[in-house]
Design a protein around this motif. Structure first.
Motif, PDB file in Angstrom:
ATOM      1  N   LEU A 131       7.054  33.006   0.241  1.00 30.44           N
ATOM      2  CA  LEU A 131       7.230  32.884   1.720  1.00 30.44           C
ATOM      3  C   LEU A 131       8.465  32.545   2.299  1.00 30.44           C
ATOM      4  CD1 LEU A 131       3.678  31.239   1.842  1.00 30.44           C
ATOM      5  CD2 LEU A 131       3.956  33.693   2.458  1.00 30.44           C
ATOM      6  N   GLU A 132       8.810  32.816   3.409  1.00 38.33           N
ATOM      7  CA  GLU A 132      10.020  32.374   3.960  1.00 38.33           C
ATOM      8  C   GLU A 132       9.907  30.868   4.456  1.00 38.33           C
ATOM      9  OE1 GLU A 132      13.202  33.198   7.883  1.00 38.33           O
ATOM     10  OE2 GLU A 132      11.236  34.377   7.604  1.00 38.33           O
ATOM     11  N   TYR A 133      10.680  30.005   4.077  1.00 41.46           N
ATOM     12  CA  TYR A 133      10.573  28.618   4.636  1.00 41.46           C
ATOM     13  C   TYR A 133      11.948  27.826   4.633  1.00 41.46           C
ATOM     14  CZ  TYR A 133       8.682  24.017   4.350  1.00 41.46           C
ATOM     15  OH  TYR A 133       8.028  22.629   4.865  1.00 41.46           O
ATOM     16  N   SER A 134      12.146  27.447   5.679  1.00 46.04           N
ATOM     17  CA  SER A 134      13.428  26.677   5.686  1.00 46.04           C
ATOM     18  C   SER A 134      13.560  25.770   6.906  1.00 46.04           C
ATOM     19  CB  SER A 134      14.679  27.733   6.298  1.00 46.04           C
ATOM     20  OG  SER A 134      14.699  28.298   7.422  1.00 46.04           O
ATOM     21  N   LEU A 135      14.609  24.937   7.303  1.00 48.76           N
ATOM     22  CA  LEU A 135      14.511  23.993   8.536  1.00 48.76           C
ATOM     23  C   LEU A 135      14.402  24.871   9.773  1.00 48.76           C
ATOM     24  CD1 LEU A 135      17.478  21.832   7.238  1.00 48.76           C
ATOM     25  CD2 LEU A 135      15.269  21.171   8.051  1.00 48.76           C
ATOM     26  N   VAL A 136      14.561  26.307   9.749  1.00 44.73           N
ATOM     27  CA  VAL A 136      14.438  26.916  11.135  1.00 44.73           C
ATOM     28  C   VAL A 136      12.942  27.863  10.980  1.00 44.73           C
ATOM     29  CG1 VAL A 136      16.936  26.971  11.517  1.00 44.73           C
ATOM     30  CG2 VAL A 136      15.742  28.900  10.597  1.00 44.73           C
ATOM     31  N   GLU A 137      12.305  27.730  10.050  1.00 39.72           N
ATOM     32  CA  GLU A 137      11.046  28.660   9.761  1.00 39.72           C
ATOM     33  C   GLU A 137      10.079  27.722   9.082  1.00 39.72           C
ATOM     34  OE1 GLU A 137       8.268  29.975  10.374  1.00 39.72           O
ATOM     35  OE2 GLU A 137       9.600  31.690  11.143  1.00 39.72           O
ATOM     36  N   ARG A 138       9.261  26.799   9.670  1.00 35.65           N
ATOM     37  CA  ARG A 138       8.279  26.063   8.940  1.00 35.65           C
ATOM     38  C   ARG A 138       6.824  26.216   9.432  1.00 35.65           C
ATOM     39  NH1 ARG A 138      10.356  19.909  10.099  1.00 35.65           N
ATOM     40  NH2 ARG A 138       8.325  19.537   8.849  1.00 35.65           N
ATOM     41  N   ASN A 139       6.524  27.526   9.794  1.00 34.55           N
ATOM     42  CA  ASN A 139       5.231  27.793  10.177  1.00 34.55           C
ATOM     43  C   ASN A 139       4.298  27.717   8.880  1.00 34.55           C
ATOM     44  OD1 ASN A 139       5.550  28.160  13.009  1.00 34.55           O
ATOM     45  ND2 ASN A 139       6.681  30.039  12.545  1.00 34.55           N
ATOM     46  N   ILE A 140       4.730  27.896   7.712  1.00 37.04           N
ATOM     47  CA  ILE A 140       3.620  28.126   6.528  1.00 37.04           C
ATOM     48  C   ILE A 140       3.256  26.690   6.298  1.00 37.04           C
ATOM     49  CG2 ILE A 140       5.388  29.925   5.859  1.00 37.04           C
ATOM     50  CD1 ILE A 140       5.898  27.519   3.382  1.00 37.04           C
ATOM     51  N   GLU A 141       3.582  25.491   6.903  1.00 36.92           N
ATOM     52  CA  GLU A 141       3.143  24.247   6.820  1.00 36.92           C
ATOM     53  C   GLU A 141       1.704  24.288   7.339  1.00 36.92           C
ATOM     54  OE1 GLU A 141       7.626  21.865   7.113  1.00 36.92           O
ATOM     55  OE2 GLU A 141       6.185  21.851   8.578  1.00 36.92           O
ATOM     56  N   ASN A 142       1.328  24.815   8.299  1.00 39.16           N
ATOM     57  CA  ASN A 142       0.061  25.056   8.828  1.00 39.16           C
ATOM     58  C   ASN A 142      -1.095  25.366   7.965  1.00 39.16           C
ATOM     59  OD1 ASN A 142       0.718  23.830  11.321  1.00 39.16           O
ATOM     60  ND2 ASN A 142       1.146  25.656  12.320  1.00 39.16           N
ATOM     61  N   GLU A 143      -0.999  26.713   7.308  1.00 43.92           N
ATOM     62  CA  GLU A 143      -1.912  27.158   6.285  1.00 43.92           C
ATOM     63  C   GLU A 143      -1.561  27.260   4.974  1.00 43.92           C
ATOM     64  OE1 GLU A 143      -4.849  28.044   7.403  1.00 43.92           O
ATOM     65  OE2 GLU A 143      -4.923  28.602   9.472  1.00 43.92           O
ATOM     66  N   PHE A 144      -0.362  27.718   4.673  1.00 46.15           N
ATOM     67  CA  PHE A 144       0.077  28.048   3.231  1.00 46.15           C
ATOM     68  C   PHE A 144       0.146  26.890   2.573  1.00 46.15           C
ATOM     69  CE2 PHE A 144       1.005  31.922   5.906  1.00 46.15           C
ATOM     70  CZ  PHE A 144       0.421  33.070   4.898  1.00 46.15           C
ATOM     71  N   VAL A 145       0.827  25.817   2.913  1.00 47.89           N
ATOM     72  CA  VAL A 145       1.216  24.918   1.934  1.00 47.89           C
ATOM     73  C   VAL A 145      -0.164  24.058   1.657  1.00 47.89           C
ATOM     74  CG1 VAL A 145       1.985  22.348   1.904  1.00 47.89           C
ATOM     75  CG2 VAL A 145       3.489  24.393   2.882  1.00 47.89           C
ATOM     76  N   PRO A 146      -1.274  23.719   2.590  1.00 43.02           N
ATOM     77  CA  PRO A 146      -2.419  23.273   2.163  1.00 43.02           C
ATOM     78  C   PRO A 146      -3.194  24.221   1.084  1.00 43.02           C
ATOM     79  CG  PRO A 146      -2.291  22.741   4.512  1.00 43.02           C
ATOM     80  CD  PRO A 146      -0.874  23.750   4.024  1.00 43.02           C
TER      81      PRO A 146
END
Length: 372
Positions: A186-201
């Motif tokens: 998944l895309e993840y960086s300081l400017v793209e943090r949306n995965i923290e809501n669903e994907f990380v858990p």
């Protein structure tokens, strides 16, 4: 953390480097690609530094990336040492709808092409590249399991899919006894943090380690684009700013604020902006490996030093604050006030890490998987 400190990918036994070498730039078929000689230098530099994880895809540089990766591995007799991750989904035959997508017909076609180009009889990690909005998760997981059973694939994963789809796919695998997903790319960086809501858990709970792509946000966080330097910014994002690809739409007011703070932090600790950005991604919860790519040797050499330091807590706080995503529903609804209403005004939370002691087993019960 160092490149040759290998970690298992998700809840699997596959050991990979915390930085993976991205090879989307291997080949000159794309505007920012590299010739074979430069690609070979990048490959050798990564491997000689202790890296063992190579990421590619069947349509990267129209197949040239896979071909070059296969040649480099063969020339150095590294097949048993290197973990090859490749992907399928995209269509290389305009007019033929079954030459792309995630249906069984295309997966079986695509894997044979990748095996041939990579010059190998098995793929370590085979990943669905992008959700096609059509193919049922059941079909995908059964097909991937068949590939594992046949010996052509060792492990499987998903990239760029909705969280509900990944959750359903993993549930199907668990229920049916199929090969489980060990990664989400998944895309993840300081400017793209949306995965923290669903994907990380999701990944943490269900055994899917996250492979981060674009930790430098297409170059925005590399130091190439600095608000403090007038005229800076000639690079891939400038070249592709007219594209409809959302991965290249990074020029926003908030993102420039993040870049400015990143530059400040990098100067304070004597590190490059790219190193700080990659370090931040690599040390986030749920992240198993960060994909780094380069077109020039000095870029790769710089990125490979991203694990050699720790960002001080006070500077980490500033990076987290400036880059924080605005909460959206339903997560905006789960704050402390609502929790107080749920729990009767008292504090209720999970036990701290390490509260439950690890139970050592022996004998016949030692090999039992508690998740089965």
């Amino acid at each position: 953390m160092s490149l040759n400190n290998y970690y298992t990918l998700g809840r699997s036994g596959l050991r990979v480097s915390p930085l993976a070498l991205g090879t989307m730039t291997f080949g000159t078929e794309w505007g920012w690609g590299t010739d074979p000689a430069t690609s070979k230098t990048l490959f050798d530099t990564y491997v000689d530094a202790g890296g063992n994880f190579i990421d590619t895809a069947d349509l990267y540089t129209n197949g040239t990336s896979e071909t070059l990766v296969g040649e480099f591995i063969r020339d150095r007799n590294l097949r048993d040492k290197i973990v090859i991750a490749t992907k399928f989904s995209y269509n290389g035959e305009p007019g033929n709808p079954n030459a792309g997508g995630n249906g069984r017909k295309n997966i079986m076609r695509a894997v044979e092409g990748s095996l041939k180009r990579l010059n190998t009889d098995y793929i370590d990690l085979y990943i669905l590249h992008t959700w096609d909005r059509i193919t049922p998760a059941q079909e995908v997981m059964r097909t991937l399991d068949d590939l594992v059973s046949s010996g052509k694939v060792r492990y499987v994963g998903l990239s760029d899919v909705p969280a509900w789809y990944a959750s359903r796919a993993q549930t199907i695998a668990e229920l049916r006894g199929y090969e489980r997903l060990c990664t989400l790319q998944l895309e993840y960086s300081l400017v793209e943090r949306n995965i923290e809501n669903e994907f990380v858990p999701l990944g943490t709970e269900h055994g899917m380690g996250i492979m981060v792509w674009s930790p430098l946000a297409g170059g925005l966080l590399s130091g190439k684009y600095r608000p403090s330097e007038e005229g800076a910014g000639e690079g891939r994002l400038e070249m592709m700013k007219g594209s409809n690809n959302p991965a290249f739409q990074k020029f926003t007011e908030k993102n420039w604020q993040i870049v400015a703070e990143l530059e400040t932090v990098a100067k304070k600790i004597g590190r490059s902006m790219a190193q700080v950005a990659v370090n931040w991604s690599a040390n986030q919860p749920g992240v198993a490996s960060v994909i780094i790519g380069a077109t020039k040797l000095h870029q790769l050499q710089d990125n490979l030093q991203a694990l050699d330091f720790t960002i001080p807590d006070e500077l980490l706080v500033t990076l987290n604050q400036v880059s924080a995503s605005t909460p959206t529903f339903p997560y905006s609804f789960f704050g402390s006030e609502i929790q107080s209403m749920i729990h009767g005004g008292v504090t209720v939370g999970a036990k701290p890490e390490g509260y439950y002691p690890k139970i050592e087993t022996s004998g016949t019960a030692a090999g039992v998987d508690s998740d089965q």
